[in-house]
Design an enzyme around this catalytic site. Structure first.
Site, PDB file in Angstrom:
ATOM      1  N   HIS A 111     -12.928  -3.983   3.730  1.00 19.52           N
ATOM      2  CA  HIS A 111     -11.659  -3.367   3.338  1.00 19.52           C
ATOM      3  C   HIS A 111     -11.594  -2.989   1.871  1.00 19.52           C
ATOM      4  O   HIS A 111     -10.531  -2.591   1.388  1.00 19.52           O
ATOM      5  CB  HIS A 111     -10.493  -4.311   3.619  1.00 19.52           C
ATOM      6  CG  HIS A 111     -10.252  -4.576   5.072  1.00 19.52           C
ATOM      7  ND1 HIS A 111      -9.353  -3.861   5.823  1.00 19.52           N
ATOM      8  CD2 HIS A 111     -10.819  -5.464   5.915  1.00 19.52           C
ATOM      9  CE1 HIS A 111      -9.362  -4.316   7.071  1.00 19.52           C
ATOM     10  NE2 HIS A 111     -10.242  -5.290   7.153  1.00 19.52           N
ATOM     11  N   LYS A 123       3.943  -1.002  -2.319  1.00 23.46           N
ATOM     12  CA  LYS A 123       2.615  -1.572  -2.055  1.00 23.46           C
ATOM     13  C   LYS A 123       2.389  -2.664  -3.082  1.00 23.46           C
ATOM     14  O   LYS A 123       3.148  -2.784  -4.036  1.00 23.46           O
ATOM     15  CB  LYS A 123       1.531  -0.505  -2.176  1.00 23.46           C
ATOM     16  CG  LYS A 123       1.648   0.368  -3.433  1.00 23.46           C
ATOM     17  CD  LYS A 123       0.637   1.505  -3.454  1.00 23.46           C
ATOM     18  CE  LYS A 123       1.093   2.736  -2.712  1.00 23.46           C
ATOM     19  NZ  LYS A 123       0.275   3.035  -1.549  1.00 23.46           N
ATOM     20  N   ARG A 124       1.347  -3.492  -2.892  1.00 27.89           N
ATOM     21  CA  ARG A 124       1.046  -4.482  -3.918  1.00 27.89           C
ATOM     22  C   ARG A 124       0.911  -3.795  -5.276  1.00 27.89           C
ATOM     23  O   ARG A 124       0.483  -2.641  -5.363  1.00 27.89           O
ATOM     24  CB  ARG A 124      -0.256  -5.208  -3.573  1.00 27.89           C
ATOM     25  CG  ARG A 124      -0.134  -6.164  -2.406  1.00 27.89           C
ATOM     26  CD  ARG A 124       0.801  -7.310  -2.739  1.00 27.89           C
ATOM     27  NE  ARG A 124       0.194  -8.241  -3.655  1.00 27.89           N
ATOM     28  CZ  ARG A 124      -0.119  -9.501  -3.359  1.00 27.89           C
ATOM     29  NH1 ARG A 124       0.150  -9.991  -2.157  1.00 27.89           N
ATOM     30  NH2 ARG A 124      -0.662 -10.289  -4.257  1.00 27.89           N
ATOM     31  N   LYS A 160      -3.781   1.237  -7.999  1.00 26.76           N
ATOM     32  CA  LYS A 160      -2.758   1.959  -7.230  1.00 26.76           C
ATOM     33  C   LYS A 160      -1.858   2.794  -8.143  1.00 26.76           C
ATOM     34  O   LYS A 160      -1.075   3.614  -7.685  1.00 26.76           O
ATOM     35  CB  LYS A 160      -1.935   0.980  -6.399  1.00 26.76           C
ATOM     36  CG  LYS A 160      -2.756   0.260  -5.316  1.00 26.76           C
ATOM     37  CD  LYS A 160      -1.904  -0.731  -4.540  1.00 26.76           C
ATOM     38  CE  LYS A 160      -2.703  -1.603  -3.588  1.00 26.76           C
ATOM     39  NZ  LYS A 160      -3.029  -0.939  -2.318  1.00 26.76           N
ATOM     40  N   THR A 180      -2.266   2.287   4.418  1.00 29.81           N
ATOM     41  CA  THR A 180      -1.608   2.437   5.715  1.00 29.81           C
ATOM     42  C   THR A 180      -0.124   2.755   5.518  1.00 29.81           C
ATOM     43  O   THR A 180       0.495   3.347   6.396  1.00 29.81           O
ATOM     44  CB  THR A 180      -1.755   1.153   6.560  1.00 29.81           C
ATOM     45  OG1 THR A 180      -1.424   0.032   5.746  1.00 29.81           O
ATOM     46  CG2 THR A 180      -3.159   0.996   7.076  1.00 29.81           C
ATOM     47  N   LYS A 185       2.684   5.305   7.511  1.00 26.71           N
ATOM     48  CA  LYS A 185       4.039   4.922   7.939  1.00 26.71           C
ATOM     49  C   LYS A 185       5.062   5.881   7.358  1.00 26.71           C
ATOM     50  O   LYS A 185       5.978   6.348   8.053  1.00 26.71           O
ATOM     51  CB  LYS A 185       4.349   3.493   7.486  1.00 26.71           C
ATOM     52  CG  LYS A 185       3.507   2.437   8.184  1.00 26.71           C
ATOM     53  CD  LYS A 185       3.488   1.104   7.431  1.00 26.71           C
ATOM     54  CE  LYS A 185       2.341   0.235   7.942  1.00 26.71           C
ATOM     55  NZ  LYS A 185       1.952  -0.832   6.996  1.00 26.71           N
TER      56      LYS A 185
HETATM   57  C1  26Q Z   1     -10.228 -13.184  -1.302  1.00 29.50           C
HETATM   58  C2  26Q Z   1     -10.673 -14.414  -1.757  1.00 29.50           C
HETATM   59  C3  26Q Z   1      -9.797 -15.403  -2.128  1.00 29.50           C
HETATM   60  C4  26Q Z   1      -8.445 -15.162  -2.027  1.00 29.50           C
HETATM   61  C5  26Q Z   1      -7.990 -13.952  -1.550  1.00 29.50           C
HETATM   62  C6  26Q Z   1      -8.884 -12.951  -1.196  1.00 29.50           C
HETATM   63  C7  26Q Z   1      -8.388 -11.647  -0.692  1.00 29.50           C
HETATM   64  C8  26Q Z   1      -7.236 -11.608   0.073  1.00 29.50           C
HETATM   65  C9  26Q Z   1      -6.735 -10.409   0.549  1.00 29.50           C
HETATM   66  C10 26Q Z   1      -9.044 -10.461  -0.941  1.00 29.50           C
HETATM   67  C11 26Q Z   1      -8.538  -9.258  -0.457  1.00 29.50           C
HETATM   68  C12 26Q Z   1      -7.386  -9.224   0.298  1.00 29.50           C
HETATM   69  C13 26Q Z   1      -6.787  -8.014   0.848  1.00 29.50           C
HETATM   70  C14 26Q Z   1      -7.293  -6.815   0.825  1.00 29.50           C
HETATM   71  C15 26Q Z   1      -6.564  -5.655   1.369  1.00 29.50           C
HETATM   72  O1  26Q Z   1      -5.415  -5.766   1.758  1.00 29.50           O
HETATM   73  N1  26Q Z   1      -7.198  -4.479   1.446  1.00 29.50           N
HETATM   74  C16 26Q Z   1      -6.517  -3.305   1.979  1.00 29.50           C
HETATM   75  O2  26Q Z   1      -6.818  -3.235   3.369  1.00 29.50           O
HETATM   76  C17 26Q Z   1      -6.074  -2.206   3.989  1.00 29.50           C
HETATM   77  C18 26Q Z   1      -6.361  -2.270   5.483  1.00 29.50           C
HETATM   78  O3  26Q Z   1      -7.661  -1.861   5.722  1.00 29.50           O
HETATM   79  C19 26Q Z   1      -6.424  -0.857   3.398  1.00 29.50           C
HETATM   80  O4  26Q Z   1      -5.583   0.110   3.973  1.00 29.50           O
HETATM   81  C20 26Q Z   1      -6.229  -0.868   1.891  1.00 29.50           C
HETATM   82  O5  26Q Z   1      -6.694   0.334   1.339  1.00 29.50           O
HETATM   83  C21 26Q Z   1      -6.985  -2.038   1.283  1.00 29.50           C
HETATM   84  O6  26Q Z   1      -6.692  -2.134  -0.096  1.00 29.50           O
END
Ligand code: 26Q
Length: 795
Positions: A336, A536-537, A542, A630, A634
């Protein structure tokens, strides 16, 4: 008929209130009413749930298991009710009980078991999987505290614990018999299963219910290690008891925390034990496990499934070779992100200490893999080092996931290309055909049908309701884009949604002082002006900062009114993201025709309010950085126009909508963004940019200003002039409402490919699974038993 059903359901709710809460309908508070109502609904769902499970058990098809550390399901009740077509029934029942349905639906907490896009995608997938009746089960963790609740105190983000389990959760079912023991070296931890039903949409057949199983270490008192306590270490004594307590609130950024590693392994080990137990129960052997089981690894977080699966299969008597080959047939991995800081690596020493057996498997797997690389690239040791799973005392989880899987996919075409060509080029050469793309989607049933009933009605009136199960049909809307009547109706609906949002913000979105005290709520918003939305975050890539700079420009240039809405959480330790929130808050304090609002605590429920009210969708990431996005989908399917870069899935949305109806594309391409760049030059060259950047100081953002001028790693200044020009085009088009509506309808019509139904059909091919609809005979048998119970109970 409806009346009788409502009577029956109303009696059930009252019965439930008395039997379980010791309350009558007259004295029950909102929470008790909600709980009793949901228990009554759940009872209705149970027969279908059991029938779905038993059908799969009887037919014994290949089953896919979805492993994810995050889910963001949103409130369950209303969505479930709508999916089974019980909206009217529930409304009538609530009325009989003297309550409003909104009281029922809004009493529910919004489970924040994820950070953002990745978790929400997982939940959209579950809706499509249930609707398309695929034999799938999903696993995750039952965090006691989900993602923190955000408050803005005098412009600063403050994190508050999310206590979603304060009250009993009527939708979860504790499943004691499914408890398993997870081993960290010699340490044992008990994981308890909590099952949540995911209800599929159905109109002309029985609806399927799939199981989301969440593991918790909380409710197993034996996880408390008395010996450690007696030695004087309370924190270590209760460590395993609190293992699933909190979701790590950072996305795209790895912290290397021991507890996180334990969480990841807990998910992997508990789920695998459950999966392999089922295999033994159904087939009595592991011989055909590679035929019957598929496991999807949602980002690298559950990548430990690779060594743990190989190890478990060996424990079940398979040879090393068979276990390893089975693992590769079984697993596939979705990536991702390409951000370097998000590619997780664990300290090898830490892993060896915590998970010695799994570490051994990784070593052996890696040894074999490195030999393969040597063979393939005639002893190129540099290549071996670059590809190796183990390097410099680290375990590269992405490499582990790639080596242990037969399929690896990115989440949009551009992203998958970048993965193949730049992140894993040598892996692609090693394993031709392993890398593929599956473009993300969203469930249009939640994100259009449920959250925007008026616009959904607008669509159905024009093209029929086939789009609900076949979103490709939305294309038929094209024909109506030119029609004045449709354009005007579109605006009536959009205005109404904007008014609803304005009303909510005026009542519910607080302005707080430095101690968190609520000073006031938002002043009135004018539903006639443009609602410009970025939700978004908060992350530098971003580029909320670019949007903020543009607000400054608009004000400096005395341009027409608009409302610029922001929403999003910053990871607790992400200082620069927090500075961006502060800047936006400072801008929101200025009374200007260009209004700025930072909506506190953005989550799924807030998204459901904001998205139907948006005119303009901000998708402005640095090209090459956003894997897919995403929210872009929406917003577009709710009739917002996109101002966006050619990044992630924007590229495919643009292609589907066509350039003609995509007027606000702008900015450097992913390719161009690889060239060297000097922010200072843009600053010197462009007066409007210079003026905006220089004004940052007035809002206390001197550090951000300095960082932009000296580094600007995400090329905010580079794209700002083109962004401002695109925003001019926005103003011009907004001044022609009918042409705007025509464009918006074309945008909606182009969204056919972006339903998760589509993505899921693609994953189903990767997994090689077929739909497994409920067997009517099984359902009939269960319903007979269920009805007997009903009568016995006096209902
Ligand atoms: C990793 C290690 C330790 C703690 C947290 C994490 C961690 C947690 C969440 C690393 C990454 C995430 C989330 C990533 C994320 O949300 N990516 C998004 O995924 C979406 C669905 O595929 C995409 O549409 C977005 O572009 C992408 O940023």
């Amino acid at each position: 008929m409806l009346n009788e059903q409502a009577d029956l359901l109303a009696r059930k709710v009252k019965h439930n209130l008395i039997a379980e809460n010791g309350r009558t309908i007259e004295t029950a508070n909102a929470r008790e009413f909600y709980n009793a109502f949901c228990r009554a609904l759940r009872e209705e769902v149970m027969a279908h749930w059991v029938a779905t499970v038993e059908t799969v058990r009887a037919k014994k098809p290949r089953v896919a298991y979805y492993l994810s550390m995050e889910y963001l399901p949103g409130r369950l009740t209303e969505h479930g009710v709508l999916n089974v077509g019980a909206g009217e029934l529930v409304r009538a029942t609530a009325a009989k009980l003297g309550r409003k349905v909104s009281d029922l639906y809004l009493a529910e907490p919004d489970p924040g078991l994820g950070n953002g896009g990745l978790g929400r995608l997982a939940s959209c997938f579950l809706d499509s999987l249930a609707t398309l009746q695929f034999p799938v089960r999903a696993y995750g963790l039952r965090y006691q505290y989900g993602v923190f609740e955000q408050e803005i105190w005098d412009g600063r983000q403050v994190e508050r614990p999310d206590v979603w389990l304060l009250n009993e959760n009527p939708w979860e079912r504790r499943h004691d018999s499914a408890a398993v023991t997870v081993r960290f070296g010699n340490e044992e931890v008990r994981a308890l299963a909590f099952d949540i039903p995911v209800i599929g949409y159905a109109k002309n057949h029985p609806y399927s219910v799939l199981t989301l199983r969440l593991w918790s270490t909380k409710e197993s008192p034996r996880n408390f290690e008395l010996q450690r306590f007696n030695e004087g270490f309370l924190d270590r004594a209760s460590e395993n008891l609190v293992l699933t307590d909190v979701l790590y609130p950072n996305d795209h950024n790895e912290m290397g925390k021991r507890i996180r590693l334990k969480q990841e392994f807990l998910l992997v080990s508990a789920s695998l034990q459950n999966i392999l137990q089922r295999q033994m129960l159904l087939f009595g052997s592991m011989e055909n496990v590679a035929d019957k089981v598929r496991i999807q690894i949602n980002d690298t977080h559950p990548a430990l499934v690779v060594p743990e699966l190989i190890r478990s299969l060996q424990e079940h008597g398979l040879s090393w070779e068979k276990a390893r080959d089975a693992c590769m047939e079984i697993c596939s991995y979705t990536n991702h992100t390409i951000l370097r800081e998000a590619l997780v690596e664990w300290n090898e020493g830490q892993m060896r200490e915590l998970l010695p057996k799994q570490h051994e498997v990784i070593q052996k797997l890696n040894g074999e893999f490195c030999d393969e690389v040597r063979k393939k690239f005639s002893g190129d040791e540099e290549k071996v080092r670059r590809l190796s799973i183990l390097e410099h005392g680290h375990v590269r989880m992405a490499h582990l996931a790639v080596v242990g899987s037969h399929a690896v996919n990115g989440v949009a075409k551009l992203h998958s290309e970048i993965l193949k060509e730049r992140v894993f080029p040598e892996f692609d050469a090693m394993y031709p055909g392993k890398f593929t793309n599956v473009t993300n989607g969203v469930t249009h049933r939640r994100w259009l049908l449920k959250i925007n009933p008026r616009l959904a009605q607008f669509v159905t009136e024009r093209i029929g309701d086939g789009w609900v199960t076949n979103f490709g049909e939305i294309k038929k809307l094209e024909k109506f884009a030119k029609e004045k009547e449709s354009q005007e109706r579109f605006w009536e609906i959009k205005r109404e949604n904007k008014r609803r949002l304005a009303e909510f913000l005026e009542k519910e979105d607080p302005v707080r002082d430095a101690h968190g005290m609520i000073l006031s709520h938002r002043a009135k918003l004018d539903a006639k002006v443009l609602f410009d939305v970025q939700i978004k975050r908060i992350h530098e890539y971003k580029r909320q900062l670019m949007n903020a700079l543009h607000v400054i420009m608009l004000r400096q240039q005395k341009r027409p009114g608009r409302v610029v809405l922001f929403g999003g959480k910053a990871a607790a330790g992400y200082e620069r993201a927090k500075q961006i929130i502060q800047l936006i808050s400072a801008l929101s304090k200025v009374d200007d025709k260009v209004r700025v609002i930072f909506v506190e605590n953005y989550n799924v429920s807030k998204a459901e309010l904001l998205i139907p009210a948006a005119d303009l969708s901000e998708q402005i990431s640095t090209a090459g950085m956003e894997a897919s996005g995403t929210g872009n989908m929406k917003l577009s399917m709710n009739g917002a126009l996109t101002i966006g870069t050619d990044d992630g899935a924007n590229v495919e949305m643009r292609a589907s909508i066509t350039d003609k109806w995509w007027p606000f594309g702008f900015g450097a391409s992913a390719e161009e963004n690889r060239k060297p760049y000097h922010p200072g030059e843009v600053y010197q060259r462009d007066e409007a940019v210079r003026k905006a950047v220089d004004a940052l100081g007035e809002f206390g953002a001197t550090e951000l200003r300095q960082h932009l001028l000296e580094h600007d790693p995400y090329r905010v200044l580079q794209d700002l002039p083109a962004y401002a020009a695109a925003q001019k085009r926005v103003e011009e088009l907004y001044a022609q409402p009918l042409l705007w509506a025509e464009t918006a309808i074309h945008n909606m019509a182009g969204m056919g490919p972006f339903s998760t139904d589509e993505s899921i059909r693609h994953y189903a091919k990767i997994w090689g699974i077929e739909p497994c609809p409920i067997d009517p005979k099984i359902l009939a048998r269960i319903e007979t038993d269920y009805t007997v119970f009903r009568t016995a109970n006096g209902h």
